[in-house]
Enzyme design. Sequence first.
Site, PDB file in Angstrom:
ATOM      1  N   GLU A   6      68.035  26.808  34.063  1.00 57.53           N
ATOM      2  CA  GLU A   6      69.249  26.033  33.786  1.00 57.53           C
ATOM      3  C   GLU A   6      68.912  24.582  33.442  1.00 57.53           C
ATOM      4  OE1 GLU A   6      68.533  27.929  36.404  1.00 57.53           O
ATOM      5  OE2 GLU A   6      70.299  28.604  37.484  1.00 57.53           O
ATOM      6  N   CYS A  66      70.832  28.470  41.722  1.00 57.72           N
ATOM      7  CA  CYS A  66      70.479  28.178  43.108  1.00 57.72           C
ATOM      8  C   CYS A  66      71.371  27.066  43.664  1.00 57.72           C
ATOM      9  CB  CYS A  66      69.007  27.807  43.219  1.00 57.72           C
ATOM     10  SG  CYS A  66      68.556  26.312  42.341  1.00 57.72           S
ATOM     11  N   CYS A 101      70.524  23.931  41.054  1.00 50.69           N
ATOM     12  CA  CYS A 101      71.040  24.056  39.688  1.00 50.69           C
ATOM     13  C   CYS A 101      72.560  24.073  39.669  1.00 50.69           C
ATOM     14  CB  CYS A 101      70.502  25.317  39.030  1.00 50.69           C
ATOM     15  SG  CYS A 101      68.748  25.198  38.696  1.00 50.69           S
ATOM     16  N   TRP A 154      34.902  56.758  29.928  1.00 54.19           N
ATOM     17  CA  TRP A 154      36.314  56.411  29.990  1.00 54.19           C
ATOM     18  C   TRP A 154      37.117  57.604  29.544  1.00 54.19           C
ATOM     19  CZ3 TRP A 154      36.982  52.122  32.575  1.00 54.19           C
ATOM     20  CH2 TRP A 154      36.037  51.107  32.487  1.00 54.19           C
ATOM     21  N   ASP A 211      32.678  53.848  40.745  1.00 51.72           N
ATOM     22  CA  ASP A 211      32.806  53.167  39.447  1.00 51.72           C
ATOM     23  C   ASP A 211      32.335  51.716  39.439  1.00 51.72           C
ATOM     24  OD1 ASP A 211      34.065  55.524  38.807  1.00 51.72           O
ATOM     25  OD2 ASP A 211      36.095  54.708  38.864  1.00 51.72           O
TER      26      ASP A 211
END
Length: 363
Positions: free
Chosen positions: A53, A76, A85, A171, A201
Amino acid sequence: MYRDEHYMRLALDVAKAGIGQTSPNPVVGAVVVNGGAVVGLGAHLKAGELHAEVHAIRMAGEKARGATVYVTLEPCSHYGKTPPCADLLIQAGVRRVVIATTDPNPLVAGKGIDKLRRAGIEVDVGLLKEEADELNRVFFHYIAAKTPFVTLKYACSLDGKIATATGESKWITSEAARQDVHRLRAQHDAILVGVNTVLADNPKLTVRIGEQRKNPLRIILDTNLHTPLDAHVVTDREAETWIITGSGISWEKAEAYERLGVRIIPMPAAHIHVRDVLRLLGEQRITSLFVEGGSRVHDSFLRAGAVNEVVAYIAPKLIGGREAPTPVGGLGFSRLEEAMELDIRQLEMVGPDIKVVAAVKRR
Ligand code: NDP
Ligand code: ZN
């Protein structure tokens, strides 16, 4: 009404600029309209920085007087890192505020709307609420549950295998799918894997796309500290690493990891319970968790009822093998009735692979 929807869609699009970079705050967009013209736009882009805002009202300048403001989340009403705001909108002299959804944050929760109405501003709430709630699903879950929003991710073959019977998994999917994973990693506060995935991995679990971004926290579930001291996640210092263990580890052993900058966090019980992990992460302000396997860890999250969303990449390959692992291991549910039901939210091709995003249905 039609115009209202048009401007609210614009505000939602503007809000999307902040996706993945506002944690622990929500993403918010605002549009200021006066005399049929857009006179201000704004998005919240980072926690601690200006709210949507503020940007939009500043851009509108004098034209904010008498304007209509479209905002995706209730303004808020509290003093946080920036002033409220709601006060700003009142001071700017706007005539009307259209809000998509209310802010569940107990500090706001309706107080922003009250403040505006008390100042004589016309307020409409609920326009495109579903879209706005979906956009902030991570934030709303975190506020309500006080634990992170959990996304399970895996890559599998068309016959549903995440590795071969001998454990090879690099992969299964294409480079394009892997790039997409990196983009999703960047949007999360933390990534979590089981110790077997680290052993199999040796993943880096970092974001490796485009310009360097901040890497999410890396978390390993490892009851007895079997993570190798020379694993990438221990030695590379590319991102913070926490190893979560059972209660029975020795402190001498733990110190070897801590000397390398890894945090060791023993859980209260001999075994690691997913709910305890989530509570701990929630307390540490981790709002979103990307769980990247392996199959036993996925099973634990499923059983704990801790999954919010699933992201699957499916490669056009058949691996086969009764012993080859599947995305969710363990014992599984014995009755179909118990199966976790999902709603498919997104279906797309990523290179040659299929990407499916599905949300867990709440029962
Ligand atoms: P996981 O990576 O799921 O690790 C499981 C281990 O984590 C457990 O054996 C346990 O070891 C530890 N652990 C600690 N706490 C928990 C808990 N609450 N729940 C579950 N586990 C816990 O192992 P998997 O063997 O199932 O999967 C590894 C395989 O999956 C590898 O072959 C890997 O390549 C593949 N993989 C494939 C992916 C894909 O997308 N294709 C992604 C990730 C992995 P301990 O008791 O010692 O603590
Ligand atoms: Zn605000």
